[in-house]
Write a protein that holds these residues in place. Sequence first.
Motif, PDB file in Angstrom:
ATOM      1  N   LEU A  85       0.823  -1.187  -0.160  1.00 56.32           N
ATOM      2  CA  LEU A  85      -0.045   0.184   0.077  1.00 56.32           C
ATOM      3  C   LEU A  85       0.943   1.330  -0.178  1.00 56.32           C
ATOM      4  O   LEU A  85       0.155   2.268  -0.305  1.00 56.32           O
ATOM      5  N   GLN A  86       2.065   1.276   0.425  1.00 62.52           N
ATOM      6  CA  GLN A  86       3.100   2.274   0.510  1.00 62.52           C
ATOM      7  C   GLN A  86       2.547   3.353   1.183  1.00 62.52           C
ATOM      8  O   GLN A  86       2.761   4.795   1.086  1.00 62.52           O
ATOM      9  N   TYR A  95      -7.286   7.081  -2.408  1.00 62.90           N
ATOM     10  CA  TYR A  95      -5.860   6.791  -2.197  1.00 62.90           C
ATOM     11  C   TYR A  95      -5.594   5.202  -2.740  1.00 62.90           C
ATOM     12  O   TYR A  95      -4.598   5.008  -3.688  1.00 62.90           O
ATOM     13  N   THR A 107      -5.241   4.966  -6.584  1.00 64.48           N
ATOM     14  CA  THR A 107      -4.208   5.776  -7.393  1.00 64.48           C
ATOM     15  C   THR A 107      -2.799   4.584  -7.347  1.00 64.48           C
ATOM     16  O   THR A 107      -2.044   4.696  -8.115  1.00 64.48           O
ATOM     17  N   LEU A 108      -3.328   3.502  -6.711  1.00 60.89           N
ATOM     18  CA  LEU A 108      -2.393   2.238  -6.623  1.00 60.89           C
ATOM     19  C   LEU A 108      -2.677   1.317  -7.824  1.00 60.89           C
ATOM     20  O   LEU A 108      -1.912   0.444  -8.250  1.00 60.89           O
ATOM     21  N   THR A 109      -3.850   1.479  -8.681  1.00 64.98           N
ATOM     22  CA  THR A 109      -4.133   0.793  -9.734  1.00 64.98           C
ATOM     23  C   THR A 109      -3.052   0.894 -10.834  1.00 64.98           C
ATOM     24  O   THR A 109      -2.666   2.210 -11.195  1.00 64.98           O
ATOM     25  N   GLU A 145      -0.032   0.146 -10.424  1.00 64.45           N
ATOM     26  CA  GLU A 145       1.501   0.064  -9.784  1.00 64.45           C
ATOM     27  C   GLU A 145       1.997  -1.232  -9.863  1.00 64.45           C
ATOM     28  O   GLU A 145       1.344  -2.381  -9.850  1.00 64.45           O
ATOM     29  N   LYS A 172       7.927  -2.112  -4.925  1.00 62.51           N
ATOM     30  CA  LYS A 172       7.885  -1.306  -6.401  1.00 62.51           C
ATOM     31  C   LYS A 172       8.972  -2.029  -7.299  1.00 62.51           C
ATOM     32  O   LYS A 172      10.005  -2.411  -6.815  1.00 62.51           O
TER      33      LYS A 172
END
Length: 712
Positions: free
Chosen positions: A653-654, A671, A674-676, A678, A711
């Motif tokens: 999840l960062q 939030y 926004t990770l989609t 990644e 990542k």
Amino acid sequence: MEGCQMLVEIPQRGKSPVANDADGVQSLLTWKGRNRRLRAKIARTLTMSMADPSSPTALKGATTSAEDQEDAFLQFVEYARSMLSSNFDEDTDAGGCDGGDASAPPWSWVVSRILKSCVTYSSGVTPAILLSDLFQAWIEQRRYMTSKKKLEWKIPLEKRHKRMKLPHTVTIDSIYEKNFLSPSSVIEAVVIDTFLLPGTNIYLLSLGDMWSSCTIDLYLHRRYYDLVEFQILKKGREIFLTGCCLRSAMDGSGHPRLLPTEYLIVLLDEDQDEDALLLGAQFCSDSFSSISVDAFKNGISYSFYARQVILNKLSKCQYSEGVERKGVTLVDSEGVKIRFVLWGDQVLLANKIFSPGSMLALDKPFIAHIDDANITSQELCLEFGSATRIYMVPFTQQEEQVLISSTQLRSPGPKLSSTLCQNQGLNISQVMLPLDSQGSVDFKNYPLQLLVVDLRDKMTGVSIYGVVRYIHREVNSLDTIFRVKLEDTTGAIVAKLHFVRSWSLGHLGIGHSVFISGLTCSLNADKKLEVSWFEKDVGNTLVNLSCLPALLNSSCLHKSSCIADISKLTETKTHICRTSVVSIEHHDVCLIKSHAICGYPVRESSDGSLICSFCHLECDGEILDNFQLKVTLGDETGRLCVWCTCQTATELLQITPDEYIQLPVVEQAMYLCTLTGERLIVAVVNCRRDTNGSSVDLHGDVIFEVVRAQKF
């Protein structure tokens, strides 16, 4: 030493050493020493492994062939063993090491060293780094065989193999290198000379050992002076020392010396006429049944010769508050048992030097009544008094021939195993392994990988590489014992893990790949095989490979999988996958209270205390906020629903749980969006539950867990 030094710039702990394998080759080319041929072959092999796509160490992408489904970690282990064996066999000088021992390093030793490097270089390792570390460590392991500088005295080779080197032994060379000696260290020494300090009546012993080129002088404690006069402490005599302190040289002209210690044990050999005569004349006339307390009080002294049976910790008594106390159970030739009680610093002898099966000759022990809360009768015991001296006949290390089964010869990496055998030029149908006083065979230095199907009664020092199928704690036991079912390609076995105080291995769950060393196999009362592991025993380790951060960036230790492969395969090994986040639903992100030690959720008991669902212990003050989430991952081959928790969920999840909880609900959902897309590299395990179930169910119907993510 000069031939074994490496001028390799080792990266600092925590910094990434992963740059280019050519850097590792270049660092190996700077290996200082006479052995240029060996140095050149190492560099040549590493260069070829980078260029050859069929090499076990070549960096490869995701494939779906049957060959690529083999465990890359085991393949690299076999490859490293074959490299060490072939190079040291080809060049017997090997950086100053004696080439008389042409055997490859034990399988478990290579695995342990690789995992140690992975822990040190947490951001990843390359073949060059691993082989560099392995070669250096293997040379250090073989240093005692070198012929770098011979002293005038020698211990015959057949005597050297009669007993094992004690775990806490330090060498004289290392004392000089560090200019330090811990009082709890053990010195296994041989008397080179005895002499009086000029102008005094102070005796000094000049000591050497089998592993050092240097000697060191010891100020002899006065209780042992008559042993010099009676020619017992003489040139060639072996002794054990502990409780020593180092007196460093005060100026450039002096030399470090060892200060006197009471804890000096003289080693005797029953096969030597002088020692046999000493034992017969001084120690064989008294027995434990002949002890008279009244005679002892009237000045009669005793000398006993007995075998050590067991070491046990005594409970506190009214005189021992704050003082450690241990009892060594001894049995004499008549079968009578008595305890030899050690107090305070004396416990060093029991912890560091004594071993079951060894014979102890006790000269003038103090005789007393044991004061123990668990003993109601007035039981006699022996103590280490002001006049007591200890002689020891160490347990003679026997060996037993062990046949190598066909399953071991067909272990993962068969091509490499057969090549290894050919390089050694050996018919490895059997090996000689140490046998202890209880008839158990020590497999610590067994050359090949042991599988579950190979486990038998009376095996010690066993190492197993497998997958956790279920794990739970024995709640009815006063000790901290967990039962773990380990599975490999040949079957499964339940191991009982005995911990010193509490669980200490961090997050470990179903489907995780582990390496465990120091297992002991025995038959229980029902004649069923029982496998045990004790955290307190020296050298016993348990490493969770699936959660090693270095695994993600070490392409030589894994083969990348794609989502389609993971969802189809029923294999239980850890898969490394380069993937993207497809979606994370807001309702699939939960914040839980978890136990800081193991990472499992806690629950509130009826009295309001917090209980760990895994350890079954109260854990107030050891609580952390953690994520528990489900996420859909995907690549060009498909999609996969997985779950994760603890630090892994935070990495994915960062964001930390504290930061996430402070966001309004709408912003939390935004939030997650926004990770989609990644891109991540993840370690995925199949955490399907065993038919016996598990004490903790975190994931419901989702059978894949992400145990490490970063990542990409």
